[in-house]
Design a protein around this motif. Structure first.
Motif, short mmCIF file in Angstrom:
data_model
loop_
_atom_site.label_atom_id
_atom_site.label_comp_id
_atom_site.label_asym_id
_atom_site.label_seq_id
_atom_site.Cartn_x
_atom_site.Cartn_y
_atom_site.Cartn_z
N ASP A 15 -23.24 36.14 -13.44
CA ASP A 15 -23.49 36.17 -11.99
C ASP A 15 -22.55 35.14 -11.36
N ILE A 16 -21.50 35.65 -10.69
CA ILE A 16 -20.46 34.76 -10.19
C ILE A 16 -21.03 33.70 -9.25
N VAL A 34 -11.59 28.65 -7.11
CA VAL A 34 -10.95 29.94 -7.36
C VAL A 34 -11.71 30.63 -8.48
N SER A 35 -12.01 31.91 -8.29
CA SER A 35 -12.62 32.67 -9.36
C SER A 35 -11.73 33.85 -9.71
N PHE A 36 -11.67 34.15 -10.99
CA PHE A 36 -11.01 35.37 -11.44
C PHE A 36 -12.02 36.18 -12.21
N SER A 37 -12.24 37.43 -11.82
CA SER A 37 -13.08 38.32 -12.61
C SER A 37 -12.20 39.43 -13.16
N GLY A 38 -12.25 39.60 -14.46
CA GLY A 38 -11.58 40.72 -15.11
C GLY A 38 -12.59 41.83 -15.30
N ILE A 39 -12.23 43.03 -14.87
CA ILE A 39 -13.19 44.14 -14.83
C ILE A 39 -12.66 45.29 -15.68
N HIS A 85 -16.71 34.80 -21.32
CA HIS A 85 -16.10 36.02 -21.84
C HIS A 85 -17.20 36.87 -22.46
N ILE A 96 -15.71 41.82 -17.48
CA ILE A 96 -15.32 41.44 -18.85
C ILE A 96 -15.24 39.92 -18.98
N VAL A 97 -14.57 39.29 -18.03
CA VAL A 97 -14.30 37.86 -18.16
C VAL A 97 -14.36 37.18 -16.79
N ALA A 113 -6.42 28.38 -12.68
CA ALA A 113 -7.09 29.65 -12.97
C ALA A 113 -6.10 30.65 -13.56
N MET A 117 -6.16 32.25 -17.41
CA MET A 117 -6.18 33.68 -17.69
C MET A 117 -4.99 34.10 -18.55
N ILE C 30 -10.17 49.07 -10.44
CA ILE C 30 -9.94 47.64 -10.21
C ILE C 30 -10.08 46.89 -11.52
N GLY C 31 -9.05 46.15 -11.90
CA GLY C 31 -9.10 45.38 -13.14
C GLY C 31 -9.24 43.89 -12.90
N VAL C 33 -10.32 40.78 -9.81
CA VAL C 33 -10.72 40.30 -8.49
C VAL C 33 -10.54 38.79 -8.47
N SER C 35 -11.10 35.37 -6.14
CA SER C 35 -11.72 34.84 -4.93
C SER C 35 -11.27 33.40 -4.73
N PHE C 110 -3.87 37.42 -7.98
CA PHE C 110 -3.64 35.98 -7.83
C PHE C 110 -2.60 35.68 -6.74
#
Lengths: 155, 83, 155, 83
Positions: A15-16, A34-39, A85, A96-97, A113, A117, C30-31, C33, C35, C110
């Motif tokens: 949960d971001i 900064v957030s990075f979500s890998g989907i 992860h 995913i991550v 960030a 990654m 989408i791979g 995101v 923020s 990014f």
């Protein structure tokens, strides 16, 4: 400045908002997160994907992420970072991550960030198997992921 | 020493880990790959493209010429595809 | 590929998880995101801050952000982006600004997020007044914010 | 035309906006700043450092030499500090 480092490998989703809150709660020295979500995408190149299954090397995966986290903390003035992860079966649209970085200033948060990654992609011991129309396949590593990681050693 | 295999290497070898006792002449990671490959057809197939196989000793990435003496755990796997 | 662009200027806080969900829901292309959350710090240099008050130029602020959003969409292969900027009184630890970018690949997400933040800082008509121990002051613009925005025109 | 002021410029001028009718000799943004500055002491103080004042015509940033003819709304403000 106390550094706040979270590293988790888990089957469940994250949960971001909760993770950002854990990184920033009660602090007023953070100006940028900064957030990075890998989907998981529904296609890999031209092929349709039903799901990915992620395998990892327990023990080494945590150690490798921790090494990268330490490098990031030493290279940029971060107040904290989180790397989560997922492993197991993940369907398109699922996370995913997650990489989170917090800092007083935005450039440090962005740079750290992106560094994390790039390094995770190239060095953390995780492997993806895809379920497609033609059965299951291990996804090939991409040369550009190694190149992306390498650019951080040049600068 | 303990050897571990991941991803398609694990599938080809048919097991996730095993204990091995290579002879003293097996000094490096490269030597160990060659030694494993000559055990039987299954290992020969699993290690047929040594250049794409990565190795780790005690949870840290190593190069093919890394010396294996003193290692508790050696892992072999294809290039990583996480993230 | 339909682009999903959200621009809002509001007094209330935003919910990052809800905004990410709005950007990604129902899509499997989408791979990545990214923020960026800009947060009010409790100090500006050596001075302690009780609160910031953000003033903006209604009409122009939206137009300026929309111009930057269009530039970002044309420069990187994004599936969407969101920019939410708060106005009014904001206390330390509270969110000020959110930039979200979504793409098939991580580098585009990014780069576009960093570009948008640099441009917003330098060009979007918002002004911060700080409440400190010695009364209230308008915060001075920083030369490095202009320099940060300028680097995107060189590359 | 309508003129708007923001941040400390608004505070110094003492109003957020007003309608003005400068003479035809006032052609550019720079001319307009000079014309406003000579109105009275309040404006003179507000515009005493024209080099730090930014301008927008009809919601778009413009340079000091931008021609103001045809503008519906001109805004003056200090450098932006949002984000």
């Amino acid at each position: 400045m106390t550094a706040n480092v979270t590293i988790r490998i888990q089957e469940t989703d994250f949960d971001i908002a909760r993770e950002i809150s854990a990184l920033t709660k009660g602090r007023t020295d953070i100006g940028a997160v900064v957030s990075f979500s890998g989907i998981c995408r529904g296609d890999e190149g031209s092929e349709t994907i039903a799901a990915l299954t992620l395998e990892h090397y327990p023990g080494m995966a945590e150690a490798e992420i921790a090494r990268h986290a330490e490098t990031a903390m030493s290279r940029w003035p971060l107040t904290g970072l989180s790397v989560i992860h997922r492993i197991g079966r993940i369907t398109p649209g699922e996370n995913i991550v997650l990489v989170l970085t917090a800092s007083q200033h935005r450039h440090a948060a962005f740079q750290a960030a992106e560094f994390l990654m790039d390094y995770l992609k190239a060095n953390a011991p995780f492997w993806k198997r895809e379920e497609g129309a033609a059965g299951t396949n291990w996804i090939d590593a991409r040369a550009h992921d190694d190149a992306a990681a390498a650019r951080w050693t040049k600068s | 020493m303990k050897v571990k295999y991941f991803a398609w290497l694990r599938e080809r070898v048919g097991k996730a880990e095993e204990m091995i006792e290579p002879p003293a002449s097996v000094r490096t990671v490269d030597d160990l790959i060659a030694w494993l490959a000559q055990r039987d057809e299954t290992y020969a197939h699993a290690f047929e493209t040594p250049r794409v196989i990565r190795a780790a000793i005690d949870h840290a990435h190593v190069k093919p010429d890394a010396v294996i003496a003193g290692a508790r755990e050696i892992a072999f796997f294809p290039p990583m595809t996480g993230g």
